[in-house]
Design a protein around this motif. Structure first.
Motif, short mmCIF file in Angstrom:
data_model
loop_
_atom_site.label_atom_id
_atom_site.label_comp_id
_atom_site.label_asym_id
_atom_site.label_seq_id
_atom_site.Cartn_x
_atom_site.Cartn_y
_atom_site.Cartn_z
N GLU A 96 12.63 -26.35 69.92
CA GLU A 96 12.42 -25.41 68.83
C GLU A 96 11.00 -25.49 68.28
N ARG A 97 10.37 -26.64 68.46
CA ARG A 97 9.02 -26.81 67.94
C ARG A 97 8.01 -25.92 68.67
N ALA A 98 8.40 -25.42 69.83
CA ALA A 98 7.51 -24.53 70.57
C ALA A 98 7.23 -23.26 69.78
N ALA A 99 8.08 -22.99 68.77
CA ALA A 99 7.85 -21.81 67.93
C ALA A 99 6.52 -21.92 67.18
N ASP A 100 6.02 -23.15 67.01
CA ASP A 100 4.71 -23.33 66.38
C ASP A 100 3.58 -22.77 67.25
N LEU A 101 3.90 -22.58 68.52
CA LEU A 101 2.90 -22.03 69.44
C LEU A 101 3.18 -20.55 69.68
N ASP A 102 3.36 -19.84 68.58
CA ASP A 102 3.57 -18.41 68.70
C ASP A 102 2.20 -17.78 68.95
N ILE A 103 1.73 -18.01 70.17
CA ILE A 103 0.35 -17.70 70.52
C ILE A 103 0.29 -16.50 71.45
N TYR A 104 -0.70 -15.69 71.26
CA TYR A 104 -0.95 -14.65 72.25
C TYR A 104 -2.35 -14.81 72.80
N LEU A 105 -2.53 -14.33 74.00
CA LEU A 105 -3.84 -14.39 74.64
C LEU A 105 -4.47 -13.02 74.55
N GLN A 106 -5.66 -12.95 74.01
CA GLN A 106 -6.38 -11.69 74.04
C GLN A 106 -7.30 -11.73 75.24
N VAL A 107 -6.95 -10.95 76.24
CA VAL A 107 -7.70 -10.93 77.48
C VAL A 107 -8.50 -9.64 77.55
N VAL A 108 -9.79 -9.77 77.74
CA VAL A 108 -10.68 -8.61 77.77
C VAL A 108 -11.34 -8.53 79.13
N GLY A 109 -11.21 -7.40 79.78
CA GLY A 109 -11.84 -7.20 81.07
C GLY A 109 -13.35 -7.21 80.94
N ARG A 110 -14.01 -7.45 82.04
CA ARG A 110 -15.47 -7.57 82.01
C ARG A 110 -16.13 -6.31 81.47
N ASN A 111 -15.55 -5.13 81.75
CA ASN A 111 -16.16 -3.88 81.33
C ASN A 111 -15.44 -3.26 80.13
N ASP A 112 -14.55 -4.01 79.50
CA ASP A 112 -13.80 -3.50 78.36
C ASP A 112 -14.36 -4.05 77.05
N ILE A 113 -13.83 -3.53 75.95
CA ILE A 113 -14.21 -4.03 74.64
C ILE A 113 -12.98 -4.65 73.99
N SER A 114 -13.20 -5.54 73.03
CA SER A 114 -12.09 -6.16 72.33
C SER A 114 -11.57 -5.20 71.26
N TRP A 115 -10.38 -5.50 70.73
CA TRP A 115 -9.82 -4.66 69.68
C TRP A 115 -10.68 -4.72 68.42
N SER A 116 -11.26 -5.86 68.12
CA SER A 116 -12.11 -5.95 66.93
C SER A 116 -13.31 -5.02 67.05
N GLN A 117 -13.89 -4.95 68.26
CA GLN A 117 -15.01 -4.03 68.48
C GLN A 117 -14.56 -2.58 68.39
N LEU A 147 -14.12 -1.69 64.73
CA LEU A 147 -15.43 -1.58 64.11
C LEU A 147 -16.07 -0.24 64.45
N GLY A 148 -15.97 0.16 65.71
CA GLY A 148 -16.52 1.44 66.13
C GLY A 148 -15.79 2.60 65.48
N LEU A 149 -14.45 2.53 65.41
CA LEU A 149 -13.67 3.59 64.78
C LEU A 149 -14.02 3.73 63.31
N ALA A 150 -14.16 2.61 62.61
CA ALA A 150 -14.52 2.66 61.19
C ALA A 150 -15.92 3.24 60.99
N SER A 151 -16.85 2.86 61.86
CA SER A 151 -18.23 3.34 61.74
C SER A 151 -18.30 4.86 61.94
N VAL A 152 -17.61 5.36 62.96
CA VAL A 152 -17.60 6.81 63.23
C VAL A 152 -16.94 7.55 62.08
N SER A 153 -15.82 7.01 61.59
CA SER A 153 -15.10 7.67 60.50
C SER A 153 -15.96 7.77 59.25
N LEU A 154 -16.65 6.69 58.90
CA LEU A 154 -17.52 6.71 57.72
C LEU A 154 -18.67 7.69 57.90
#
Length: 208
Positions: free
Chosen positions: A108-129, A132-139
């Motif tokens: 049950e202690r494995a629940a402490d490792l409720d971890i996800y991997l954010q995998v970004v392809g070499r030619n892709d952008i992360s969700w944070s980027q 940021l881009g969506l907010a910049s364009v919207s503003l």
């Protein structure tokens, strides 16, 4: 009962902390072989013989089916799991490894490792980027409309706000679905294997 379990955990060398620290979580998940072990045990959801566990991990590592594995490939992973990785997971109470029976069980202690991997392809952008881009364009669009700059004056401000809100809602929904797929044990194959050879493991983030 609780006191007895604590004493047993301490005598076997297991950590008795209430929750895994971030450093421990990162240390455990920094190793791909341990991530594969946790993914398989979580997916199976029952005590698993180390032989079966080693075969599945070796198959993922070598990009082939279990029936295609060589003896050397099986043996290398089996030895590593038995001598290093399962004892480490057991010491932190994440996996119960019965050496005598050769069986590993996710706790049950494995629940402490409720971890996800954010995998970004070499030619892709992360969700944070992306956000940021969506907010910049919207503003920029709202600022141009507020200053009365053509052609942004041809559309009502409320329309711009509605489009931005809908875009954000759709983006968030897609992001949420993506993150659910990235959790260990949520898919048949570890998510990091689906990014191809150019995939880059960029972050290990704890949900807790």
């Amino acid at each position: 009962m609780a006191n007895t379990e604590l004493q047993m955990g301490h005598s076997s060398g297991r950590s008795t902390d209430n929750a895994l620290s971030r450093d421990v979580s990162f240390s455990i998940l920094s190793n791909q072989r341990r991530r594969y072990v946790l993914h398989h045990l979580k997916r199976v959801g029952e005590p698993t013989p180390i032989r079966n566990l080693a075969e599945q991990v070796a198959a993922w590592e070598n990009g082939c089916g279990i029936e295609e594995l060589t003896y050397k490939q099986r043996k290398r992973v089996y030895t590593s799991l038995h001598q290093t990785h399962l004892p480490k997971l057991d010491s932190h109470g994440i996996v119960e490894y019965e050496r005598g029976r050769g069986v590993a069980t996710l706790t049950e202690r494995a629940a402490d490792l409720d971890i996800y991997l954010q995998v970004v392809g070499r030619n892709d952008i992360s969700w944070s980027q992306y956000y940021l881009g969506l907010a910049s364009v919207s503003l920029a669009v709202l600022a141009a409309a507020g200053l009365g700059l053509p052609p942004f004056t041809f559309v009502a401000d409320l329309t711009y706000a509605t489009v931005i809100a809908v875009t954000l809602l759709i983006s968030a929904a897609i992001h949420a679905c993506h993150l659910r797929r990235m959790h260990l044990g949520s898919t048949e194959v570890p998510a990091e294997l689906t990014t191809g050879r150019n995939g880059l493991l960029t972050r290990l983030l704890g949900a807790r």
